[in-house]
Design a protein around this motif. Structure first.
Motif, short mmCIF file in Angstrom:
data_model
loop_
_atom_site.label_atom_id
_atom_site.label_comp_id
_atom_site.label_asym_id
_atom_site.label_seq_id
_atom_site.Cartn_x
_atom_site.Cartn_y
_atom_site.Cartn_z
N SER A 63 0.81 -1.22 0.00
CA SER A 63 0.00 0.00 0.00
C SER A 63 0.84 1.27 0.00
N LEU A 64 2.14 1.15 0.28
CA LEU A 64 2.98 2.35 0.42
C LEU A 64 3.31 2.96 -0.94
N LYS A 65 2.91 4.25 -1.11
CA LYS A 65 3.27 4.99 -2.33
C LYS A 65 3.92 6.29 -1.91
N ARG A 66 5.11 6.55 -2.46
CA ARG A 66 5.78 7.82 -2.17
C ARG A 66 5.64 8.73 -3.38
N ASP A 67 5.31 10.01 -3.12
CA ASP A 67 5.23 10.98 -4.21
C ASP A 67 6.62 11.19 -4.80
N ALA A 68 6.68 11.26 -6.10
CA ALA A 68 7.97 11.44 -6.76
C ALA A 68 8.56 12.80 -6.36
N GLY A 69 9.81 12.77 -5.90
CA GLY A 69 10.52 14.01 -5.58
C GLY A 69 10.11 14.66 -4.29
N GLY A 70 9.08 14.18 -3.65
CA GLY A 70 8.63 14.81 -2.41
C GLY A 70 8.81 13.92 -1.21
N LEU A 71 8.44 14.42 -0.04
CA LEU A 71 8.54 13.64 1.18
C LEU A 71 7.18 13.07 1.57
N THR A 72 6.18 13.30 0.71
CA THR A 72 4.83 12.85 1.04
C THR A 72 4.65 11.38 0.67
N SER A 73 4.08 10.63 1.61
CA SER A 73 3.82 9.22 1.32
C SER A 73 2.38 8.87 1.71
N HIS A 74 1.83 7.95 0.97
CA HIS A 74 0.49 7.43 1.24
C HIS A 74 0.62 5.96 1.62
N PHE A 75 -0.14 5.54 2.62
CA PHE A 75 -0.17 4.12 2.94
C PHE A 75 -1.48 3.79 3.64
N VAL A 76 -1.73 2.50 3.78
CA VAL A 76 -2.97 2.04 4.42
C VAL A 76 -2.61 1.37 5.74
N VAL A 77 -3.29 1.79 6.82
CA VAL A 77 -3.10 1.16 8.13
C VAL A 77 -4.28 0.22 8.36
N THR A 78 -3.96 -1.02 8.71
CA THR A 78 -5.02 -2.02 8.85
C THR A 78 -4.88 -2.79 10.17
N ASP A 79 -5.99 -3.23 10.72
CA ASP A 79 -5.94 -4.18 11.83
C ASP A 79 -6.53 -5.51 11.36
N THR A 80 -6.47 -5.73 10.08
CA THR A 80 -6.97 -6.90 9.33
C THR A 80 -8.50 -6.92 9.21
N ALA A 81 -9.21 -6.25 10.14
CA ALA A 81 -10.67 -6.18 10.00
C ALA A 81 -11.05 -4.93 9.19
N LYS A 82 -10.55 -3.78 9.65
CA LYS A 82 -10.81 -2.51 8.99
C LYS A 82 -9.48 -1.87 8.62
N SER A 83 -9.55 -0.94 7.63
CA SER A 83 -8.31 -0.24 7.29
C SER A 83 -8.59 1.23 7.00
N MET A 84 -7.52 2.04 7.08
CA MET A 84 -7.65 3.48 6.89
C MET A 84 -6.55 3.98 5.96
N ASN A 85 -6.91 4.96 5.11
CA ASN A 85 -5.91 5.60 4.26
C ASN A 85 -5.21 6.71 5.05
N VAL A 86 -3.89 6.73 4.94
CA VAL A 86 -3.10 7.72 5.68
C VAL A 86 -2.20 8.46 4.70
N VAL A 87 -2.09 9.78 4.88
CA VAL A 87 -1.12 10.57 4.13
C VAL A 87 -0.20 11.24 5.13
N TYR A 88 1.10 11.27 4.80
CA TYR A 88 2.08 11.84 5.73
C TYR A 88 3.19 12.51 4.95
N THR A 89 3.55 13.71 5.38
CA THR A 89 4.68 14.41 4.78
C THR A 89 5.79 14.49 5.81
N GLY A 90 6.91 13.87 5.51
CA GLY A 90 8.03 13.86 6.45
C GLY A 90 8.84 12.60 6.27
N ILE A 91 9.88 12.49 7.10
CA ILE A 91 10.76 11.32 6.99
C ILE A 91 10.18 10.18 7.83
#
Lengths: 148, 244, 57
Positions: A63-91
């Motif tokens: 699920s991890l996608k990093r924006d090209a050239g940026g520090l922004t990344s998208h990923f999905v956090v799951t507890d196997t039952a439900k999941s959430m989309n997360v966006v984060y800018t940083g290391i």
């Protein structure tokens, strides 16, 4: 009142003060003792909506996608039952990996996207050399294929 | 000669003096052995590579911070119940080393958390309760220092120690009772350790070393307290006479 | 042996700062405790001896 009794009173009061302070601190922590909410808890409306909070779970594999050239990344956090989309800018921390534990602090948008201001890696209590981990993984795979 | 002989400060003073070198040497040798395992025999970790080596001091220090507190509470309770002089002296002698190990546990935890979790500190239940333990140690030491009357100070400090001992199970079980960033226990009585054998061995050897070190410094400290408190007695006078 | 060279050892796979920061401060804490304790023990003995000699006069 004798001075001995006075001193004793001072000590008793001091102890009572410490006790009350400890009780207040613990009470304040009560709201913070829940360090993070799982995506299921968030889906059930247990997480606060008006302030920032933390979610915890596993980073969904692939699920991890990093924006090209940026520090922004998208990923999905799951507890196997439900999941959430997360966006984060940083290391991201060194231990941040797909399939591993993560705790993210931020706010939940109306669109269901969780915008994180801090991402922490949560690791487990297992310690072993890489060869042993590899062997364990192979064994688990073999077991799964037998079950199927 | 029975065990009660050593409950008298005079006899205990002599016995402690004889035991200290053994504990000190044991601590030194086991520390070197443990560090050799930690840095040269223990392999790298599959997740945390070399950063996991901080565990070799972090876990022994964290164990000691809790054990020493419980031992302190034990001596305090014995002192309060039976009014035995030596018990209070033991409680006082334990506190500084307990505070030191608590600080080390917090410090090494921060220096481990930064590279692995991504934060020096978080207010999760495990870290917060361990910080409260440090405040308890400091508070108890300050209380002892603030009360000039030795007997009253002994009782007040030991009472605070006993009240604060509720924090120890909270620290230990915090990772089970609440969602924490801190991982669960790698070594516990209820399950097989989730560590490679050689890593576990290094950690246990360094834990024993920490025990021996604690016993050695606490005995040195308690001897000092005994001399101070018994300075009016004949045996201390004779002892000092003989030395000078 | 885990390490190819001493510089490898000090580098700790890139975590040298954190590993040595932990072990270094721990060693310093132990050292400070031992030194302070030795000093305090010596000071107590000297003071008690002085007091005793003073009382005898």
């Amino acid at each position: 009142m004798k001075s001995r009794h006075k001193k004793l009173m001072v000590i008793v009061l001091a102890l009572a003060g410490i006790g009350i302070a400890a009780a207040l601190i613990l009470n304040a922590f009560q709201s913070n003792l829940v360090f993070f909410f799982s995506p299921t808890q968030v889906a059930n409306g247990e997480a606060p909506t008006n302030r920032a909070f933390r979610i915890g779970g596993l980073v969904e594999a692939g699920s991890l996608k990093r924006d090209a050239g940026g520090l922004t990344s998208h990923f999905v956090v799951t507890d196997t039952a439900k999941s959430m989309n997360v966006v984060y800018t940083g290391i991201l921390p060194d231990l941040f990996k797909e399939g591993k534990g993560v705790v993210a602090e931020g706010r939940l948008g109306a669109d269901g996207l969780f915008t994180a201001t801090q991402v922490l890696a949560k690791h487990d209590e297992n310690y072993m050399p890489p060869e042993a981990a590899h062997a364990l993984e192979q064994a688990q795979k073999a077991q799964k294929s037998v079950v199927r | 000669m029975n065990l009660y002989t050593y409950a008298s400060p005079a006899n205990f003073y002599t016995l402690a003096g004889r035991l200290i070198p053994w504990f000190a040497w044991g601590a030194g040798i086991l520390t070197l052995w443990g560090l050799y395992i930690a840095f040269f025999l223990a392999p790298t970790d599959f997740q945390q590579s070399e950063a996991y080596r901080i565990i070799f001091i972090h876990v022994p220090a964290a164990w000691m911070s809790m054990f020493i507190y419980l031992v302190m509470a034990f001596w305090g309770a014995i002192g309060l119940a039976f009014n035995t002089r030596l018990s209070f002296m033991m409680a006082r002698a334990l506190a500084p080393t307990g505070a030191m190990f608590t600080f080390v546990a917090l410090w090494t935890g921060a220096w481990w958390g930064k590279p692995m979790w991504g934060a020096w500190w978080v207010w999760d239940a495990r870290l917060t309760s361990e910080l409260i333990l440090l405040f308890l140690y400091v508070g108890i030491i300050a209380l002892w220092a603030a009360i000039d009357d030795i007997k009253r100070g002994d009782r007040a400090g030991s009472l605070l120690t006993l009240i604060g001992s509720i924090n120890v199970p909270i620290i230990y079980f915090s990772v089970k009772w609440w969602n924490t960033l801190h991982q669960g226990a790698s070594v516990s009585v209820t399950k097989a350790p989730s560590m490679a054998a050689i890593m576990l061995q290094g950690m246990l050897i360094l834990s024993i070393a920490a025990w021996l070190y604690t016993i050695a410094v606490v005995l040195v400290r308690v001897r000092r307290i005994i001399l101070e408190r018994e300075r009016q007695t004949e045996w201390v006078k004779a002892l000092l006479e003989k030395e000078s | 042996m885990e390490w190819a060279s001493w510089s490898d050892f000090w580098h700790m796979g890139g975590y040298g700062f954190y590993v040595w920061g932990s072990f270094g401060v721990t060693a310093a804490c132990v050292l400070v405790e031992v030194v302070l304790l030795k000093r305090a023990a010596g000071e107590t003995r000297r003071r008690l001896k002085r007091m005793q000699q003073w009382e005898e006069q």
